[in-house]
Design an enzyme around this catalytic site. Structure first.
Site, PDB file in Angstrom:
ATOM      1  N   ASP A  39       0.811  -1.229   0.000  1.00  0.00           N
ATOM      2  CA  ASP A  39       0.000   0.000   0.000  1.00  0.00           C
ATOM      3  C   ASP A  39       0.843   1.277   0.000  1.00  0.00           C
ATOM      4  O   ASP A  39       0.429   2.299   0.540  1.00  0.00           O
ATOM      5  CB  ASP A  39      -0.961   0.037   1.193  1.00  0.00           C
ATOM      6  CG  ASP A  39      -2.097  -0.956   1.066  1.00  0.00           C
ATOM      7  OD1 ASP A  39      -2.097  -1.750   0.121  1.00  0.00           O
ATOM      8  OD2 ASP A  39      -2.992  -0.944   1.931  1.00  0.00           O
ATOM      9  N   CYS A  77      -3.643  -6.208  -3.274  1.00  0.00           N
ATOM     10  CA  CYS A  77      -2.679  -7.154  -2.685  1.00  0.00           C
ATOM     11  C   CYS A  77      -2.567  -8.503  -3.388  1.00  0.00           C
ATOM     12  O   CYS A  77      -1.555  -8.805  -4.020  1.00  0.00           O
ATOM     13  CB  CYS A  77      -3.035  -7.398  -1.224  1.00  0.00           C
ATOM     14  SG  CYS A  77      -3.104  -5.910  -0.206  1.00  0.00           S
ATOM     15  N   HIS A 136      -0.365 -14.350   1.244  1.00  0.00           N
ATOM     16  CA  HIS A 136      -1.639 -13.846   0.709  1.00  0.00           C
ATOM     17  C   HIS A 136      -2.027 -14.400  -0.658  1.00  0.00           C
ATOM     18  O   HIS A 136      -2.799 -13.779  -1.391  1.00  0.00           O
ATOM     19  CB  HIS A 136      -1.620 -12.312   0.664  1.00  0.00           C
ATOM     20  CG  HIS A 136      -2.998 -11.707   0.718  1.00  0.00           C
ATOM     21  ND1 HIS A 136      -3.294 -10.443   0.237  1.00  0.00           N
ATOM     22  CD2 HIS A 136      -4.169 -12.201   1.187  1.00  0.00           C
ATOM     23  CE1 HIS A 136      -4.569 -10.175   0.418  1.00  0.00           C
ATOM     24  NE2 HIS A 136      -5.129 -11.233   0.996  1.00  0.00           N
ATOM     25  N   HIS A 223       0.859  -0.946   5.184  1.00  0.00           N
ATOM     26  CA  HIS A 223      -0.551  -1.362   5.232  1.00  0.00           C
ATOM     27  C   HIS A 223      -1.103  -1.156   6.647  1.00  0.00           C
ATOM     28  O   HIS A 223      -0.385  -1.303   7.627  1.00  0.00           O
ATOM     29  CB  HIS A 223      -0.609  -2.840   4.831  1.00  0.00           C
ATOM     30  CG  HIS A 223      -1.982  -3.378   4.582  1.00  0.00           C
ATOM     31  ND1 HIS A 223      -2.911  -3.581   5.576  1.00  0.00           N
ATOM     32  CD2 HIS A 223      -2.568  -3.815   3.442  1.00  0.00           C
ATOM     33  CE1 HIS A 223      -4.008  -4.102   5.070  1.00  0.00           C
ATOM     34  NE2 HIS A 223      -3.827  -4.252   3.761  1.00  0.00           N
ATOM     35  N   ASN A 330       0.633  -2.014  -4.787  1.00  0.00           N
ATOM     36  CA  ASN A 330      -0.395  -1.136  -5.373  1.00  0.00           C
ATOM     37  C   ASN A 330      -0.166   0.272  -4.858  1.00  0.00           C
ATOM     38  O   ASN A 330       0.772   0.528  -4.103  1.00  0.00           O
ATOM     39  CB  ASN A 330      -1.817  -1.605  -5.009  1.00  0.00           C
ATOM     40  CG  ASN A 330      -1.982  -2.054  -3.582  1.00  0.00           C
ATOM     41  OD1 ASN A 330      -2.152  -3.247  -3.305  1.00  0.00           O
ATOM     42  ND2 ASN A 330      -1.924  -1.116  -2.643  1.00  0.00           N
ATOM     43  N   LYS A 374      -5.597   2.765  -4.544  1.00  0.00           N
ATOM     44  CA  LYS A 374      -5.579   1.310  -4.551  1.00  0.00           C
ATOM     45  C   LYS A 374      -6.952   0.751  -4.948  1.00  0.00           C
ATOM     46  O   LYS A 374      -7.985   1.278  -4.551  1.00  0.00           O
ATOM     47  CB  LYS A 374      -5.220   0.813  -3.146  1.00  0.00           C
ATOM     48  CG  LYS A 374      -5.451  -0.650  -2.866  1.00  0.00           C
ATOM     49  CD  LYS A 374      -5.135  -0.954  -1.396  1.00  0.00           C
ATOM     50  CE  LYS A 374      -5.433  -2.395  -1.036  1.00  0.00           C
ATOM     51  NZ  LYS A 374      -5.100  -2.675   0.386  1.00  0.00           N
TER      52      LYS A 374
END
Length: 556
Positions: A39, A77, A136, A223, A330, A374
């Site tokens: 982020d 993400c 993730h 993040h 992102n 984002k």
């Protein structure tokens, strides 16, 4: 005249070499470190315009290496990580939407077997493979890093994590693993530090092996939740009294001065949904300043971690033969009031127990001079910094143009490593790589990324195509609307040219259609009703907010 003993020694050396694995007989190959942050907006670090931040190590990497003006990700993400780890478009890798299953192979929410990971290919080529940080791209244990080629791994599986542990070991809130086994983050320790220290420890272990290494260092900072060390926050006390309206202009001017944004281009138009900073009360200004101070401190600490990494490489005498690539997954997060978990707060912003987020006002600054946030297909959502450092090959302080994408990193690394991308792996036919190697750019053979094929995006109904100077955008909330931008003159996407060039719009729509078919992309407006009607294994609609941020149950 060569002696008999010397002659026999030569013959023995040749014989030994003939019995070594092919990779071991190759000339010394570089180590590869891929650093991914979470982020981080386009101008959220010093080399891209954030002169309000202390990022000396990133400044060094950029000053001694290469920066790209345009490097693209997948806006959020999990899809970004899917493309990054496999070199495939996200749908082809199985993560078309997020790490949730929407009931179709392209949207299964974890990496498929046909899409080989960087670790699988590089391990097969004789590299040690290491991960430390966020995963993730697969929640179930058979989808974890150790099962996808990483010989050493540490981190967390889901989309976000607290940076401090506030519970006892048997009831840990920060769910970590180390080499597939549960790991407890001791109270008082900061997760960014633990991710760094585990990576450095792995490098010490790996140093005993006579092999090059690949390290995937995936920080979750900056993040949410906003949590940082008090001494780092203190560095930025009062730094942001200038407010977001002025800082976004300052970042724009700095980006031009740094050479990463064209001086002939304008900044993106102001997000009209945001209240002007000078209209806030004093207390409101203090409230928002603290959030940016914490956010800056989180980035600052990542930079400190990179300093430790550079020191370790020097200690191991590997600093002159290591490629480091630094990117973000992102742009900065924004677009709506994302105070998702403030009811769970057990401490002030910045401390353990805080669940605060940065939000759109400062995120507009982080993405400056680009448009939006984002999760969107605008430049502020899909473009972020790219820095590459490799003392042996990359010319210092290089700034390159042209469109590069996540899918280009796999072929770049494989070419650099002398790794062969197999046609099949463990009996499964491998997806072909759609990207192009950036190695000629890194080594100075060319100064621009020229693509034969367009780039494409789709995520949650947001669509885009980039070919040459043209970019077509279709936002999810207006699926029948198409916008056209000339990125060479208007990277801020201020002027929609769709009505002026309908033939360009049509050409790009047709190319998108062909790409979507080839990559099993489904019209999200048709897929979404299946999700709501329960015909897939996805969680209820409220499990993921509109921007795709995972709900609390997936946060750790």
């Amino acid at each position: 005249m060569i002696s008999l003993r010397s002659f026999k020694s030569v013959l023995l050396a040749v014989a030994i070499g003939a019995t070594l694995p092919l990779w071991a007989q190759k000339p010394q190959r570089p180590n590869i470190i891929l650093v991914l942050v979470d982020d981080l907006g386009f101008s959220d670090i010093g080399p891209y315009g954030a002169l309000d931040l202390q990022t000396p190590n990133l400044d060094r990497l950029a000053g001694e290496g290469l920066r790209l003006k345009e490097f693209y990700n997948n806006s959020i993400c999990a899809p970004t990580r899917a493309s990054l780890l496999t070199g495939q478009y996200q749908h082809k890798a199985g993560v078309g939407y997020f790490n949730v299953n929407l009931g179709l192979p392209a949207y299964q929410g974890f990496l498929n077997k046909e899409s080989l990971t960087l670790a699988e290919v590089l391990k097969n080529a004789g590299y040690s493979t290491i991960l430390s940080g966020k995963w993730h791209v697969g929640d179930d244990k058979d989808q974890w890093p150790a099962q996808r080629g990483f010989e050493r791994s540490f981190g967390f599986i889901g989309g976000a994590s607290n940076y401090y542990e506030i519970n006892e070991k048997e009831n840990a809130d920060v769910a970590l693993y180390r080499n597939n086994e549960p790991f407890y983050l001791e109270k008082g320790k900061y997760l960014t530090d633990e991710i760094t220290n585990q990576a450095l420890g792995f490098l010490d272990e790996q140093n005993k092996e006579q092999k090059p290494f690949f390290l995937y260092l995936a920080f979750n900072a900056p993040h949410w939740p906003l949590q940082a060390l008090p001494e780092d926050i203190a560095k930025y006390k009062g730094k942001y009294s200038i407010g977001w309206d002025s800082l976004r202009i300052q970042r724009y001017q700095n980006a031009i001065a740094k050479g990463v944004f064209d001086k002939t281009q304008l900044i993106a138009q102001h997000d009209g949904a945001l209240q002007p900073y000078d209209k806030l009360t004093y207390d409101e200004q203090q409230y928002w300043q603290l959030r940016q101070e914490v956010y800056a401190a989180m980035i600052d600490h990542v930079d400190q971690s990179l300093g430790k990494l550079l020191d370790k490489l020097k200690e191991l005498k590997k600093d002159d033969n290591t490629l480091i690539v630094f990117i973000s997954d992102n742009g900065a997060q924004g677009g709506n009031n994302l105070r998702l978990y403030t009811a769970r707060n057990t401490g002030p912003v910045g401390t353990a127990g805080s669940y605060e987020v940065q939000n759109s006002n400062w995120s507009q600054t982080g993405n400056s001079p680009l448009r939006n946030y984002k999760g969107t297909p605008y430049e502020g959502g899909i473009s972020a910094p790219f820095i590459a450092w490799y003392p042996k090959k990359i010319r210092a302080n290089t700034i390159a143009t042209g469109t590069a994408h996540l899918i280009d990193l796999a072929p770049t690394f494989y070419q650099l490593a002398g790794a062969t991308y197999p046609s099949s792996y463990n009996g499964v036919a491998a997806n072909k790589l759609p990207g192009k190697s950036l190695l000629p750019l890194l080594t100075g053979e060319t100064d621009k990324v020229d693509r034969a094929e367009p780039l494409f995006w789709e995520r949650g109904g947001n669509r885009a195509v980039r070919e040459g100077k043209w970019k077509l955008v279709s936002p999810a909330d207006q699926p029948d609307k198409y916008e056209l931008y000339d990125i060479e003159t208007d990277r801020a996407e201020n002027t929609d040219l769709a009505a002026k060039y309908p033939e360009i719009v049509q050409q790009l729509k047709e190319k998108y259609k062909q790409w979507a078919t080839a990559n099993d992309v489904v019209d999200y407006n048709k897929l979404r009703p299946q999700q709501q009607q329960g015909r897939s294994s996805v969680a209820p609609a409220n499990a993921a907010p509109s921007n795709g941020t995972p709900a609390r149950k997936r946060a750790n």
